[in-house]
Design a protein around this motif. Structure first.
Motif, PDB file in Angstrom:
ATOM      1  N   PHE A 123      33.315  48.421  31.682  1.00  0.00           N
ATOM      2  CA  PHE A 123      32.535  48.726  32.875  1.00  0.00           C
ATOM      3  C   PHE A 123      33.478  48.787  34.073  1.00  0.00           C
ATOM      4  CE2 PHE A 123      29.706  46.262  30.077  1.00  0.00           C
ATOM      5  CZ  PHE A 123      28.629  47.132  29.974  1.00  0.00           C
ATOM      6  N   ILE A 124      33.577  49.938  34.710  1.00  0.00           N
ATOM      7  CA  ILE A 124      34.349  50.024  35.943  1.00  0.00           C
ATOM      8  C   ILE A 124      33.480  50.639  37.032  1.00  0.00           C
ATOM      9  CG2 ILE A 124      36.578  50.157  34.780  1.00  0.00           C
ATOM     10  CD1 ILE A 124      36.644  53.127  35.264  1.00  0.00           C
ATOM     11  N   ASP A 125      33.815  50.330  38.265  1.00  0.00           N
ATOM     12  CA  ASP A 125      33.068  50.878  39.400  1.00  0.00           C
ATOM     13  C   ASP A 125      33.659  52.237  39.789  1.00  0.00           C
ATOM     14  OD1 ASP A 125      31.470  48.627  39.451  1.00  0.00           O
ATOM     15  OD2 ASP A 125      32.723  47.601  40.937  1.00  0.00           O
ATOM     16  N   ALA A 126      32.931  52.961  40.615  1.00  0.00           N
ATOM     17  CA  ALA A 126      33.319  54.324  40.986  1.00  0.00           C
ATOM     18  C   ALA A 126      34.434  54.364  42.024  1.00  0.00           C
ATOM     19  CB  ALA A 126      32.100  55.092  41.494  1.00  0.00           C
ATOM     20  N   ASP A 127      35.042  53.220  42.307  1.00  0.00           N
ATOM     21  CA  ASP A 127      36.199  53.194  43.204  1.00  0.00           C
ATOM     22  C   ASP A 127      37.371  52.414  42.605  1.00  0.00           C
ATOM     23  OD1 ASP A 127      35.113  50.675  43.364  1.00  0.00           O
ATOM     24  OD2 ASP A 127      34.900  50.647  45.545  1.00  0.00           O
ATOM     25  N   ASP A 128      37.237  51.992  41.336  1.00  0.00           N
ATOM     26  CA  ASP A 128      38.298  51.234  40.683  1.00  0.00           C
ATOM     27  C   ASP A 128      39.397  52.149  40.145  1.00  0.00           C
ATOM     28  OD1 ASP A 128      36.956  48.849  41.130  1.00  0.00           O
ATOM     29  OD2 ASP A 128      35.959  48.857  39.176  1.00  0.00           O
ATOM     30  N   LEU A 129      40.559  51.558  39.865  1.00  0.00           N
ATOM     31  CA  LEU A 129      41.701  52.299  39.338  1.00  0.00           C
ATOM     32  C   LEU A 129      42.274  51.559  38.144  1.00  0.00           C
ATOM     33  CD1 LEU A 129      43.541  53.021  42.736  1.00  0.00           C
ATOM     34  CD2 LEU A 129      41.889  54.487  41.565  1.00  0.00           C
ATOM     35  N   ILE A 130      42.717  52.305  37.119  1.00  0.00           N
ATOM     36  CA  ILE A 130      43.331  51.677  35.957  1.00  0.00           C
ATOM     37  C   ILE A 130      44.690  52.321  35.689  1.00  0.00           C
ATOM     38  CG2 ILE A 130      41.138  51.016  34.914  1.00  0.00           C
ATOM     39  CD1 ILE A 130      41.369  53.378  33.022  1.00  0.00           C
ATOM     40  N   ALA A 131      45.573  51.544  35.077  1.00  0.00           N
ATOM     41  CA  ALA A 131      46.903  52.048  34.714  1.00  0.00           C
ATOM     42  C   ALA A 131      46.781  53.056  33.580  1.00  0.00           C
ATOM     43  CB  ALA A 131      47.794  50.884  34.295  1.00  0.00           C
ATOM     44  N   ASN A 132      47.755  53.963  33.478  1.00  0.00           N
ATOM     45  CA  ASN A 132      47.651  54.999  32.444  1.00  0.00           C
ATOM     46  C   ASN A 132      47.885  54.475  31.037  1.00  0.00           C
ATOM     47  OD1 ASN A 132      50.403  54.635  32.507  1.00  0.00           O
ATOM     48  ND2 ASN A 132      50.910  56.746  32.969  1.00  0.00           N
TER      49      ASN A 132
END
Length: 266
Positions: A123-132
């Protein structure tokens, strides 16, 4: 009204992309098998997230492993959020859009969760960022610790001025007492990848206006989940003005106490 699934009429370009000033994303066909179960489903509830949704989707689309799907749940947005989501869905068959009237993020997460096909859920929010390397690193840990239910990585806050906090490290290895851990060191959802069967065992309580995340984690911990941590910082949690996550410690404490009462009664 129930959720509406929007299926793009074409997997090619999108005329809205020109209007929005950028090209629609193109999926790598070498990474796609439409009949295969994705390794991971990203559930993204979105409400008036037009300024950040592109960047969030960009970080998922650039994963080193392409075996993923995204379920965006538009929660009755009044801005360009659904337009942006449709553009991405038109350009990549791994992305789907659900729409619903505004019912809050917990109801949106339930809708996305119930429509996922992945082996694992995030679950992530519409402003979160994740590493590639987010999927690559978490998948590797699931492979080496096959009895684990949840993998949690280190994470950091990203503030509106562009600065960020130091990483909140989640130590490598098993968490021996999940409920104690959840209470002592709150887990941010985007830092956690949950086995699908476990995630779907518990639904979010959509009657809670706040602290729905904390309630969900308490319920998972009560169910005896097995959690393992990895120390790599793979997730950035954005803190914006007006965020649903209150930063006033007293307000946080009051909401968490309300959740404790709610959990004890259910």
């Amino acid at each position: 009204l129930g959720n509406r699934v929007e299926v793009p009429a074409t997997q090619g370009g999108d005329k809205n992309a020109v209007l929005l000033g950028r090209s629609a994303p193109t999926a790598d066909p070498l990474q796609m098998d439409l009949n295969a179960e994705p390794l991971i489903s990203f559930v993204i509830p979105a409400w008036n997230a037009a300024t950040t949704l592109d960047q969030t989707l960009e970080t998922v689309s650039k994963q080193s492993l392409g075996e993923w799907e995204i379920v965006i749940v538009d929660d009755g947005s009044s801005d360009e959020t659904p337009t942006i989501a449709r553009r991405w869905a038109a350009g990549d068959s791994r992305i789907r859009l659900l729409t619903q009237q505004n019912r809050g993020y917990t109801a949106a997460r339930n809708a996305g969760l119930n429509s996922c096909h992945g082996r694992w859920i995030c679950f992530i929010d519409a402003d979160d960022l994740i590493a590639n390397t987010y999927i690559e690193e978490t998948a590797a840990r699931f492979d080496t610790t096959r009895d684990v239910d949840i993998v949690v990585c280190a994470w950091k806050y990203l503030f509106s001025d562009g600065s960020c906090s130091s990483a909140n490290i989640f130590a490598d290895g098993y968490v021996s007492q999940p409920l104690v851990s959840v209470l002592d060191k709150p887990i941010i959802f985007g830092s956690a990848v949950i086995r699908s069967a476990v995630a779907k065992r518990v639904q979010f309580d959509d009657t809670l206006a706040h602290s729905g995340d904390f309630w969900y984690w308490c319920r998972l911990a009560q169910a005896g989940v097995r959690i393992v941590g990895i120390s790599q910082c793979l997730f950035s949690y954005r803190q914006l003005p007006g965020s649903l996550s209150p930063r006033d410690p007293l307000q946080c404490l009051k909401q968490d106490l309300d959740v404790w009462t709610h959990v004890a009664q259910t």
